[in-house]
Design a protein around this motif. Sequence first.
Motif, PDB file in Angstrom:
ATOM      1  N   THR A  69       0.783  -0.667  -0.257  1.00  0.00           N
ATOM      2  CA  THR A  69       0.629   0.226  -0.136  1.00  0.00           C
ATOM      3  C   THR A  69       0.968   0.944   0.042  1.00  0.00           C
ATOM      4  O   THR A  69       1.604   1.559   0.528  1.00  0.00           O
ATOM      5  CB  THR A  69      -0.666   0.040   1.257  1.00  0.00           C
ATOM      6  N   PRO A  70       1.179   1.803  -1.050  1.00  0.00           N
ATOM      7  CA  PRO A  70       2.271   3.076  -1.586  1.00  0.00           C
ATOM      8  C   PRO A  70       1.240   4.031  -0.545  1.00  0.00           C
ATOM      9  O   PRO A  70       0.917   5.626  -1.382  1.00  0.00           O
ATOM     10  CB  PRO A  70       2.338   3.727  -2.632  1.00  0.00           C
ATOM     11  N   HIS A  71       0.889   4.247   0.825  1.00  0.00           N
ATOM     12  CA  HIS A  71       0.594   5.461   1.516  1.00  0.00           C
ATOM     13  C   HIS A  71       1.044   5.623   3.137  1.00  0.00           C
ATOM     14  O   HIS A  71       1.843   4.643   3.183  1.00  0.00           O
ATOM     15  CB  HIS A  71      -1.080   5.272   1.985  1.00  0.00           C
ATOM     16  N   ALA A  72       1.846   6.735   3.375  1.00  0.00           N
ATOM     17  CA  ALA A  72       2.658   7.089   4.415  1.00  0.00           C
ATOM     18  C   ALA A  72       1.979   6.474   5.991  1.00  0.00           C
ATOM     19  O   ALA A  72       2.679   6.524   6.514  1.00  0.00           O
ATOM     20  CB  ALA A  72       2.723   8.659   4.534  1.00  0.00           C
ATOM     21  N   ASP A  73       0.510   6.258   5.687  1.00  0.00           N
ATOM     22  CA  ASP A  73      -0.269   6.038   6.510  1.00  0.00           C
ATOM     23  C   ASP A  73       0.706   4.493   7.192  1.00  0.00           C
ATOM     24  O   ASP A  73      -0.166   3.579   8.376  1.00  0.00           O
ATOM     25  CB  ASP A  73      -1.309   6.038   7.472  1.00  0.00           C
ATOM     26  N   PHE A  74       0.507   3.543   6.038  1.00  0.00           N
ATOM     27  CA  PHE A  74      -0.411   1.896   5.524  1.00  0.00           C
ATOM     28  C   PHE A  74       1.558   1.546   5.312  1.00  0.00           C
ATOM     29  O   PHE A  74       1.257  -0.039   5.067  1.00  0.00           O
ATOM     30  CB  PHE A  74      -1.122   2.205   4.582  1.00  0.00           C
ATOM     31  N   ALA A  75       2.269   2.309   4.753  1.00  0.00           N
ATOM     32  CA  ALA A  75       3.114   1.680   4.209  1.00  0.00           C
ATOM     33  C   ALA A  75       4.204   0.616   4.682  1.00  0.00           C
ATOM     34  O   ALA A  75       4.356  -0.659   4.369  1.00  0.00           O
ATOM     35  CB  ALA A  75       4.093   2.500   3.347  1.00  0.00           C
ATOM     36  N   PHE A  76       4.721   0.968   5.778  1.00  0.00           N
ATOM     37  CA  PHE A  76       4.998   0.561   6.684  1.00  0.00           C
ATOM     38  C   PHE A  76       4.410  -1.148   7.814  1.00  0.00           C
ATOM     39  O   PHE A  76       5.014  -1.946   7.720  1.00  0.00           O
ATOM     40  CB  PHE A  76       5.619   1.076   7.620  1.00  0.00           C
ATOM     41  N   LYS A  77       3.064  -0.924   7.533  1.00  0.00           N
ATOM     42  CA  LYS A  77       2.543  -1.873   8.283  1.00  0.00           C
ATOM     43  C   LYS A  77       2.260  -2.640   7.010  1.00  0.00           C
ATOM     44  O   LYS A  77       2.400  -4.934   7.166  1.00  0.00           O
ATOM     45  CB  LYS A  77       1.667  -1.468   8.921  1.00  0.00           C
ATOM     46  N   TYR A 146      13.969   1.292  -1.665  1.00  0.00           N
ATOM     47  CA  TYR A 146      14.398   1.639  -0.429  1.00  0.00           C
ATOM     48  C   TYR A 146      13.390   2.408   0.604  1.00  0.00           C
ATOM     49  O   TYR A 146      12.986   1.756   1.549  1.00  0.00           O
ATOM     50  CB  TYR A 146      15.694   2.428  -0.628  1.00  0.00           C
ATOM     51  N   VAL A 147      12.682   3.991  -0.220  1.00  0.00           N
ATOM     52  CA  VAL A 147      12.026   4.732   0.537  1.00  0.00           C
ATOM     53  C   VAL A 147      10.773   3.953   0.789  1.00  0.00           C
ATOM     54  O   VAL A 147       9.978   3.990   1.396  1.00  0.00           O
ATOM     55  CB  VAL A 147      11.867   5.253  -0.123  1.00  0.00           C
ATOM     56  N   LEU A 148      10.046   2.982   0.184  1.00  0.00           N
ATOM     57  CA  LEU A 148       9.097   2.112   0.049  1.00  0.00           C
ATOM     58  C   LEU A 148       8.404   1.416   1.382  1.00  0.00           C
ATOM     59  O   LEU A 148       7.885   2.160   2.036  1.00  0.00           O
ATOM     60  CB  LEU A 148       8.873   1.571  -1.166  1.00  0.00           C
ATOM     61  N   PRO A 149       9.356   1.061   1.984  1.00  0.00           N
ATOM     62  CA  PRO A 149       9.033   0.624   3.403  1.00  0.00           C
ATOM     63  C   PRO A 149       9.080   1.669   4.117  1.00  0.00           C
ATOM     64  O   PRO A 149       8.493   1.088   5.327  1.00  0.00           O
ATOM     65  CB  PRO A 149      10.210  -0.186   3.559  1.00  0.00           C
ATOM     66  N   TRP A 150       9.187   2.695   3.701  1.00  0.00           N
ATOM     67  CA  TRP A 150       8.700   4.219   4.993  1.00  0.00           C
ATOM     68  C   TRP A 150       8.815   3.464   6.951  1.00  0.00           C
ATOM     69  O   TRP A 150       8.248   4.043   7.243  1.00  0.00           O
ATOM     70  CB  TRP A 150       7.425   3.998   4.749  1.00  0.00           C
ATOM     71  N   ASN A 272      15.499   0.499  10.270  1.00  0.00           N
ATOM     72  CA  ASN A 272      14.255   0.678   8.939  1.00  0.00           C
ATOM     73  C   ASN A 272      13.348  -0.037   9.676  1.00  0.00           C
ATOM     74  O   ASN A 272      12.310  -0.170   8.924  1.00  0.00           O
ATOM     75  CB  ASN A 272      14.751   0.790   7.216  1.00  0.00           C
ATOM     76  N   TYR A 273      13.286  -0.530  10.933  1.00  0.00           N
ATOM     77  CA  TYR A 273      12.008  -1.832  11.748  1.00  0.00           C
ATOM     78  C   TYR A 273      11.810  -0.044  12.094  1.00  0.00           C
ATOM     79  O   TYR A 273      10.875  -1.160  12.622  1.00  0.00           O
ATOM     80  CB  TYR A 273      13.106  -2.397  11.965  1.00  0.00           C
ATOM     81  N   ILE A 274      11.816   0.720  12.234  1.00  0.00           N
ATOM     82  CA  ILE A 274      11.216   1.478  13.130  1.00  0.00           C
ATOM     83  C   ILE A 274      10.582   2.236  12.006  1.00  0.00           C
ATOM     84  O   ILE A 274      11.308   2.896  11.133  1.00  0.00           O
ATOM     85  CB  ILE A 274      12.403   2.552  13.768  1.00  0.00           C
ATOM     86  N   PRO A 275       8.883   2.536  12.103  1.00  0.00           N
ATOM     87  CA  PRO A 275       8.723   3.412  11.127  1.00  0.00           C
ATOM     88  C   PRO A 275       9.144   4.882  10.379  1.00  0.00           C
ATOM     89  O   PRO A 275       9.490   5.368  12.119  1.00  0.00           O
ATOM     90  CB  PRO A 275       6.913   3.631  11.824  1.00  0.00           C
ATOM     91  N   ALA A 276       8.759   5.071   9.644  1.00  0.00           N
ATOM     92  CA  ALA A 276       8.698   7.299   9.447  1.00  0.00           C
ATOM     93  C   ALA A 276       8.615   7.235  10.620  1.00  0.00           C
ATOM     94  O   ALA A 276       7.069   7.677  10.457  1.00  0.00           O
ATOM     95  CB  ALA A 276       8.707   7.784   8.074  1.00  0.00           C
ATOM     96  N   ASN A 277       9.626   8.545  11.284  1.00  0.00           N
ATOM     97  CA  ASN A 277       9.141  10.216  11.951  1.00  0.00           C
ATOM     98  C   ASN A 277       9.208  10.921  11.299  1.00  0.00           C
ATOM     99  O   ASN A 277      10.659  11.496  11.441  1.00  0.00           O
ATOM    100  CB  ASN A 277       9.676   8.796  13.630  1.00  0.00           C
ATOM    101  N   PRO A 278       9.097  11.844  11.043  1.00  0.00           N
ATOM    102  CA  PRO A 278       9.319  12.939  10.247  1.00  0.00           C
ATOM    103  C   PRO A 278       9.986  14.000  11.534  1.00  0.00           C
ATOM    104  O   PRO A 278      10.540  15.271  11.003  1.00  0.00           O
ATOM    105  CB  PRO A 278       7.758  13.755  10.009  1.00  0.00           C
ATOM    106  N   GLY A 279       9.833  14.147  12.770  1.00  0.00           N
ATOM    107  CA  GLY A 279      10.068  14.571  13.870  1.00  0.00           C
ATOM    108  C   GLY A 279      11.840  13.906  14.096  1.00  0.00           C
ATOM    109  O   GLY A 279      12.338  15.166  15.235  1.00  0.00           O
ATOM    110  N   VAL A 280      11.882  13.041  13.974  1.00  0.00           N
ATOM    111  CA  VAL A 280      13.139  12.845  14.441  1.00  0.00           C
ATOM    112  C   VAL A 280      14.148  11.827  13.366  1.00  0.00           C
ATOM    113  O   VAL A 280      14.090  11.940  12.815  1.00  0.00           O
ATOM    114  CB  VAL A 280      13.077  11.068  15.514  1.00  0.00           C
ATOM    115  N   THR A 281      15.557  12.379  13.502  1.00  0.00           N
ATOM    116  CA  THR A 281      16.688  12.415  12.598  1.00  0.00           C
ATOM    117  C   THR A 281      17.292  10.846  13.332  1.00  0.00           C
ATOM    118  O   THR A 281      18.160  11.368  14.865  1.00  0.00           O
ATOM    119  CB  THR A 281      17.294  13.883  12.061  1.00  0.00           C
ATOM    120  N   PRO A 282      17.294   9.694  12.930  1.00  0.00           N
ATOM    121  CA  PRO A 282      18.209   8.704  13.386  1.00  0.00           C
ATOM    122  C   PRO A 282      19.781   9.806  13.512  1.00  0.00           C
ATOM    123  O   PRO A 282      19.865  10.698  13.213  1.00  0.00           O
ATOM    124  CB  PRO A 282      18.060   7.381  12.272  1.00  0.00           C
TER     125      PRO A 282
END
Lengths: 690, 138
Positions: A69-77, A146-150, A272-282
């Motif tokens: 599912t290419p959606h920011a809320d569902f891609a990782f899941k 590589y971006v797709l798993p979000w 990359n097993y942590i869901p994308a978080n725009p507020g925290v930079t690794p």
Amino acid sequence: MSGPSDFQPTNPALKWIERRLPIFGLIHSSFVAYPTPRNLNYWWTFGAILSMMLALQILTGVILAMHYTPHADFAFKSVELIVRDVNYGWLLRNMHACGASMFFFAVYIHMFRGLYYGSYKEPREVLWILGVIIYLLMMATGFMGYVLPWGQMSFWGATVITNLFSAIPYFGESIVTLLWGGYAVGNPTLNRFFSLHYLLPFVIAGVVVLHVWALHVAGQNNPAGVEMKTEKDSVPFTPHATIKDMFGVSCFLIFYSWFIFYMPNYLGDADNYIPANPGVTPAHIVPEWYYLPFYAILRSIPNKLAGVACMFGAIIILAFLPWLDNARTRSSKYRPLAKQFFWIFVVVCIGLGYLGSQPPEGIYVIAGRILTVCYFAYFLIVLPLLSRIETPRPVPNSIADDVLAKSKGKVATAASVMLALVVAGGLFAGSTQTAKAEEGGDAPPAQKWSFSGPFGTYDRGSLQRGLKVYKEVCAACHGLSYVAFRNLADPGGPGYSPAQASAFASEYKIKDGPNDQGEMFERPGRAADYFPSPFPNEQAARAANGGAAPPDLSLIAKARSYKRGFPRFVIDFFSQYQEQGPDYVDAILQGFEDKVPAGVTIPEGSYYNKYFPGHAIKMPKPLSDGQVTFDDGSPATVAQYAHDVTTFLMWAAEPHMEARKRLGMQVFAFLIIFAGLMYFTKKKVWADAH
Amino acid sequence: MNPDAATIAAGAPIEVDLTPIAEGQDIKVFWRGKPIYISHRTKKQIQEAQSVALSSLPDPQPDSARVKAGHDQWLVVIGICTHLGCIPIAHEGNYDGFFCPCHGSQYDSSGRIRQGPAPANLAVPPYTFVSDTKIQIG
């Protein structure tokens, strides 16, 4: 070389088609009768390997796209659900993700081979440039994939790479907005990357056709670097090259399977097993290993525009190689100086790759600058200069002479190629492992796990005890949202029956609805439900826990890691050590100490933990002796709890691990037998050619 | 492929109440998907920001050009490193300001680049003081 074919099918149906579309003649002249130099070595099988990898990536990718599912809320899941619920989804995903690495690994060997044997020289300039275009397209495709798993690295990789374009004067900012489709990397970005990631492989396939076409016009280069002159110089593509390629491909598949079945996460990043978080930079943003040399070049230049220009320049310069190197002798075999500089260049590239994975500070930056200069000097100074001053050794008169001259000492070739492959792969690929964050935490002690190694399985008793610890202790604060109750009855899991799993589920209250009155209601859990999270959302979790949200534990055993360092990551490749995550989780659970060592200050509301990066953890000591009672008489100690709950969490993160390792054994047995058969068939076919 | 109408509409101005931010603290709000740092600077931070010699800055800009007149204690900057877009960490680095963990850029208490690969100061978003304790970003 592939002129009009005189091939005529005998079957009347094929004849009918052939008269209207001479496709069988085309195939016959290109892949059967096509003359191939008889002195080709195994480095030439990488063309076939790459074709196979492209086909495999497209095939697995198309199936993955059916479930993604290419959606920011569902891609990782959705990626996690592919791995957990789709039939052989774990296999598809591992094949596709490791496949990208293997694809690049093969393409680098293919490129270095071209470099060494002068395959870019007249009349193969266009062939070479098409190859550079394929490589650029591959880099774009790989990045967008590589971006797709979000995950965190997906998101921040996308941020850093798209921001590269902002360095372009005047148009930079508008190009970046166009890439994002918004004001920052977000859902529109993910959508367009998915679209392009699906498109580009077919563009690559198109350019590959041109690449092969150009190859068949100019003919293959060969280790001697002299053109084919007579019949004696060549062998027909089929069966000679076909069978040799089959052997090369099957050896490569063995190498590839090592990753798919035993070390699927070796090349990836735990973040990359942590869901994308725009507020925290690794802490460290590291691209995939195959971009590291270019990333190192980017970072070693202190000016933004110059850094970006050099990074792209490092790739574009390859396209000008045919004109930078004017030497008449093609093969470095007969160029004593070029040969040495070639190997220095290989070392420089690997060195840059290593530096790209290191934090950008101190000695690493200086070393990066030196190697960047070396990289460009090879193309801009060494090659043009060598073509003027070097005296090459005499080249053989013909390919046939070359074959006769070295018919002895041939046996070692295959073995040495495989050895070089494995060692180079382990070294080069593993350099990414060193980039794992480990600031100020001690390295966790390595534990003995029942699930480590090629035959590892989960200890059922440990899983059941771990589930109990999770339920009675961890579940108060931590969710387990990707695990469903039904999974407790899955093969390779804690070993409960479906009835037991249902009974376990019914102890939970699950929110459902709305009902006919439009209200939400609670009902007993069913086997299909997922473990309910203790907090309704991240903000609530944060507010209830002093500002630090307890992470979901579904993937924690794969989302945490620590620095292994050189040379351990190389050894890990051979020993299949994959348990950084469990070692870390176990260590954290046991690492609490009441007495804070001198020199460490722990802020109010935090606790000292020996293994936590920075030592100040917001979670209070969760486990103490005697807290949970086990029915099977296992000791009620923190060490036992930590071990069991970590085993359980490893299963939660990797529920199909047993199936993966089992299938791996079968695939290995098959591939080794197949490769053996291919080897002896190849020997038979080539018996008269040497 | 430019941003669609809904994305643009979602990027409308937002209001932020400053009363809960104590001196020396800062908050991060999101506007247009970008983190905005709102720092309540201490006297020391303000003084440091004002006293630095402009000629020593890679991207010279006086502190007064980066805050609103009469509201010296409030620094509002877009928390996106001008190098490659990572989020700098507040209260870190050698300049009492921000430190970017990706490639090591350091910003001072006025959000100006002092050290590292970033070419420019942290951007100041368009904002106005609606009242003494409330700003509108956008």
